[in-house]
Design an enzyme around this catalytic site. Structure first.
Site, mmCIF file in Angstrom:
data_model
loop_
_atom_site.group_PDB
_atom_site.id
_atom_site.type_symbol
_atom_site.label_atom_id
_atom_site.label_comp_id
_atom_site.label_asym_id
_atom_site.label_seq_id
_atom_site.Cartn_x
_atom_site.Cartn_y
_atom_site.Cartn_z
ATOM 1 N N GLU A 54 57.112 60.283 31.071
ATOM 2 C CA GLU A 54 55.883 59.827 31.728
ATOM 3 C C GLU A 54 55.711 58.310 31.579
ATOM 4 O OE1 GLU A 54 51.174 61.199 31.849
ATOM 5 O OE2 GLU A 54 52.321 61.472 30.006
ATOM 6 N N LYS A 99 49.943 62.901 39.554
ATOM 7 C CA LYS A 99 49.396 63.835 38.561
ATOM 8 C C LYS A 99 47.986 64.288 38.947
ATOM 9 C CE LYS A 99 48.727 63.848 33.499
ATOM 10 N NZ LYS A 99 48.985 63.020 32.290
ATOM 11 N N CYS A 151 52.989 65.979 32.507
ATOM 12 C CA CYS A 151 52.330 66.085 31.207
ATOM 13 C C CYS A 151 51.184 67.096 31.190
ATOM 14 C CB CYS A 151 51.877 64.699 30.741
ATOM 15 S SG CYS A 151 51.489 64.620 28.969
#
Length: 280
Positions: free
Chosen positions: A44, A118, A155
């Site tokens: 990430e 994300k 994540c």
């Protein structure tokens, strides 16, 4: 003939600056290519520290455009050089005030196939991401790459099953999950959630974590990155919990069809009964 894809991932320590961090990943990618890998993914916001341990406007300096920013351009050249598909997670600025936690997917010829932003943005101690990022707004793309159909889930997204399923419904064969997570918060979940997602959705998952302690906080990123197959079994060993590592594994994509025929989870879905799942 088996449909085997040699895939790679990198868990890395922070070097202290973007130039050396990107250069280090270029060398890892070249080594992966020498070992026969055809696809690789990074952690990430790979070209920066995990600055979300603090809330400070100075860290907007890490943001850059995608696909026309300097890091994505370098990764496009790297993909052409190595002949690999590359998953490139960066801090994206779309326009002034519009920032995203993003991953670009670059095909083996250097073409940017698209980006994933994300969706789920945490705001808890040590992970102050809402200070920096807007929630993703590009859906759940699955990219038709030189090695097959590749998706991305970033994540904190991994705690939410809905996106994993959307990627499966989109035909994903391999999902990269670049992350930054530390020992005290979720280590007991790290080897539970992604294998469970691989089983439930019957595809391969590449789980990537940072490693080490960085300058903007005391989060101890514990590495242990891995590939997991559609049966929920690790492909080879997990990576170190304390050292940088390049992981290269052979993934037998024929296993996807085998498992889907045996377990038939997609056949037995009941979307007609799931309306309540999306009510506010």
């Amino acid at each position: 003939m088996a449909n085997v894809v040699r895939a790679a991932l990198v868990q890395a320590t922070w070097t202290g600056d973007t130039e050396s961090m990107v250069a280090k990943h270029e060398e890892h990618a070249r080594e992966a290519a020498r070992r026969g890998a055809k696809v690789i993914g990074f952690q990430e916001v790979f070209n920066a520290p995990y600055f979300c341990q603090v809330q400070d406007p100075e860290h907007y300096r890490w943001a850059e455009p995608v696909p026309d920013g300097p890091t994505t351009r370098r990764m496009r050249a790297l993909a052409r050089e190595t002949g690999m598909v590359i998953v490139v997670p960066v801090f994206e600025v779309e326009q002034s005030g519009f920032y995203y936690n993003t991953a670009a997917v670059i095909d083996a010829d250097g073409t940017v196939l698209g980006t994933y932003r994300k969706h789920h943005i945490p705001q808890v101690k040590g992970f102050w991401e809402k200070f920096y990022f807007r929630p993703g707004n590009l859906g759940w793309p699955v990219f038709d790459t030189a090695v097959g159909k590749v998706g991305v889930y970033i994540c904190y997204d991994r705690h939410f099953p809905e996106g994993w399923r959307q990627l499966g419904l989109g035909g994903a064969q391999l999902v990269y999950n670049p992350s930054a997570t530390h020992r005290g918060l979720s280590a007991h979940l790290w080897q539970l959630e992604q294998p469970a997602a691989a089983v439930a959705n019957e595809y391969f998952v590449a789980a990537i974590n940072r490693v080490g302690v960085e300058e903007y906080g005391d989060n101890d990123f514990y590495g242990t990155s891995y590939f997991v197959d559609p049966r929920g079994q690790f492909v080879g060993e997990t990576a170190s919990d304390s050292e940088e590592e390049l992981v290269v594994r052979d993934l037998d994509f024929d296993l996807i069809d085998e498992v889907r025929q045996q377990w038939a989870f997609y056949r037995d879905r009941r979307p007609d009964a799931y309306e309540g799942l999306v009510r506010p």
